[in-house]
Design an enzyme around this catalytic site. Structure first.
Site, short mmCIF file in Angstrom:
data_model
loop_
_atom_site.label_atom_id
_atom_site.label_comp_id
_atom_site.label_asym_id
_atom_site.label_seq_id
_atom_site.Cartn_x
_atom_site.Cartn_y
_atom_site.Cartn_z
N ARG A 1 0.88 -1.19 0.00
CA ARG A 1 0.00 0.00 0.00
C ARG A 1 0.90 1.22 0.00
NH1 ARG A 1 -5.42 1.26 3.39
NH2 ARG A 1 -6.10 -0.17 1.76
N HIS B 1 -7.17 0.81 -6.59
CA HIS B 1 -7.39 -0.10 -5.45
C HIS B 1 -8.02 -1.38 -6.01
CE1 HIS B 1 -7.68 -1.46 -1.48
NE2 HIS B 1 -8.56 -0.62 -0.95
N CYS C 1 -16.52 1.37 0.06
CA CYS C 1 -15.36 0.52 0.35
C CYS C 1 -14.95 0.60 1.81
CB CYS C 1 -14.20 0.90 -0.56
SG CYS C 1 -13.65 2.59 -0.32
N ASP D 1 -17.43 6.74 -2.06
CA ASP D 1 -16.20 6.63 -1.26
C ASP D 1 -15.92 7.99 -0.64
OD1 ASP D 1 -13.79 5.76 -0.14
OD2 ASP D 1 -12.65 5.94 -1.99
N ARG E 1 -13.51 -8.92 0.77
CA ARG E 1 -12.08 -8.61 0.58
C ARG E 1 -11.25 -9.85 0.91
NH1 ARG E 1 -10.10 -3.45 0.86
NH2 ARG E 1 -8.20 -4.53 0.28
N GLN F 1 -9.92 -4.06 -3.80
CA GLN F 1 -11.24 -3.56 -3.37
C GLN F 1 -12.29 -3.82 -4.46
OE1 GLN F 1 -12.16 -1.92 -0.35
NE2 GLN F 1 -14.14 -2.47 -1.21
N1 CP Z 1 -11.34 -0.42 2.03
C1 CP Z 1 -10.08 -0.46 2.50
O1 CP Z 1 -9.11 -0.67 1.77
O2 CP Z 1 -9.99 -0.24 3.83
P1 CP Z 1 -8.66 -0.05 4.69
O3 CP Z 1 -8.10 1.30 4.35
O4 CP Z 1 -9.12 -0.16 6.11
O5 CP Z 1 -7.69 -1.13 4.30
N1 NVA Z 2 -10.06 6.51 -1.47
C1 NVA Z 2 -9.74 6.07 -0.14
C2 NVA Z 2 -9.93 4.59 -0.03
C3 NVA Z 2 -9.63 4.02 1.31
C4 NVA Z 2 -9.77 2.54 1.35
C5 NVA Z 2 -8.31 6.46 0.18
O1 NVA Z 2 -7.43 6.31 -0.69
O2 NVA Z 2 -8.06 6.92 1.29
#
Ligand code: CP
Ligand code: NVA
Length: 310
Positions: free
Chosen positions: A109, A136, A268, A229, A296, A139
């Site tokens: 990440r 993502h 998400c 989101d 997930r 997701q």
């Molecule tokens: N939806 C998602 O990726 O959540 P987190 O940021 O908690 O991993």
């Molecule tokens: N768009 C959000 C998704 C979190 C899972 C972010 O990048 O923070």
């Protein structure tokens, strides 16, 4: 499709999969979910290690990957970037070269998609995008699985996304284009999905597969799925005037009234209650957000199995 067709591959973007490969991942995820419920999961990752590197916070991605690896009999290693030499300037390429000598897959990440690309070039094991500023993919695979559970065939499904054209929105464009769903992106001007992602989605699914509209009601009209989101993604804090621009795109009961009578609501998570979605809708009978979160784990178990052992 040949057995083992995903072994050794990376997943940096939803578009790294063909539409038939994507369907095969969803089939495998459904199978995993069924088996897990019956206590019949084969430990297909026994003896395998999966490194999970986080440069941003995470609840779902981290725990669902850890749980998936555990259920498959492997061992997850959660690594926070700030505790690695990566946080002191060791290159992501060198990190990938070294980790490839210890582990069988790496999920990362991070911020820039190019960091993931650099890692994938250097690593000799599969690399998975666990969220970047651009995409993502894990997701969206879980979300497509959830849509399929509710509505069956995804071809021709009307999907509406309301809000910021962010990483989740980008991956949704590609996912919908690949499965033949009809996506309307409701975003204020200036907050549309990434232009290169839109071009890619149109190449994959045709010009009508993803339409960007600036009226929230037009996006929501007749939709089988209404997705939103957060307005401010991780690392993008402090954008002046953004919340005001996005307020008309809030998913609330009035907006939902424009959707299909049996429409489901997706997010998400984490949600910013009272911003992109109201409590009433998030906690209401149309919400499938907890199924999304659960899926997930199933989708990532399927993916790891398919990338590592076939
Ligand atoms: N939806 C998602 O990726 O959540 P987190 O940021 O908690 O991993
Ligand atoms: N768009 C959000 C998704 C979190 C899972 C972010 O990048 O923070």
């Amino acid at each position: 499709m040949e057995e083992g067709f995903l072994v050794g591959r990376d997943l940096l973007s939803v578009a790294d999969l063909s539409s038939s490969e994507l369907s095969a991942v969803l089939d495998r995820a459904e199978d995993f979910k069924r088996k897990l419920r019956r206590g019949e999961v084969d430990q297909r990752l026994r003896g395998r290690l999966v490194a999970l590197i986080f440069e941003k916070p995470s609840t779902r991605t981290r725990v669902s990957f850890e749980a998936a690896v555990y259920h498959l009999g492997g061992k997850p290693l959660v690594l926070h970037a700030g505790e690695l030499q990566l946080g002191r300037g060791e290159t992501v390429g060198d990190t990938g070269r070294v980790l490839s000598r210890y582990v069988h897959a790496i999920a990362l990440r991070t911020f820039s998609q190019s960091t993931l690309e650099e890692l994938a070039r250097a690593a000799t094991v599969p690399v998975i995008n666990a969220l970047s500023d651009l995409e993502h993919p894990c997701q969206i695979l879980a979300d497509l699985m959830t849509m399929r559970e509710v509505w069956g065939d995804l071809e021709g499904l009307q999907v509406a996304y309301l809000g910021d054209g962010n990483n989740v929105a980008n991956s949704l464009c590609l996912g919908c284009a690949l499965v033949g769903a009809d996506l309307r992106m409701g975003c204020p001007p200036g907050y549309e999905p990434d232009p290169s992602v839109l071009e890619k989605a149109w190449t994959l699914g045709g010009r009508d597969s993803v339409r960007v509209v600036h009226q929230p009601e037009e996006a929501a009209k007749g939709a089988h799925v209404v997705y939103t989101d957060v307005w401010v993604s991780m690392g993008q804090e402090g954008s002046e005037g953004k919340k005001e621009a996005l307020m008309p795109f809030q998913v609330n009961a009035a907006l939902l009234a424009h959707a299909h009578p049996r429409a489901v609501v997706m997010h998400c998570l984490p949600a910013h209650r009272g911003e992109e979605i109201t409590d009433e809708v998030l906690d209401g009978p149309r919400s499938v957000v907890w199924d999304q979160a659960e899926n997930r784990m199933h989708v990532q178990a399927a993916l790891l199995e398919m990338l590592l052992v076939g």
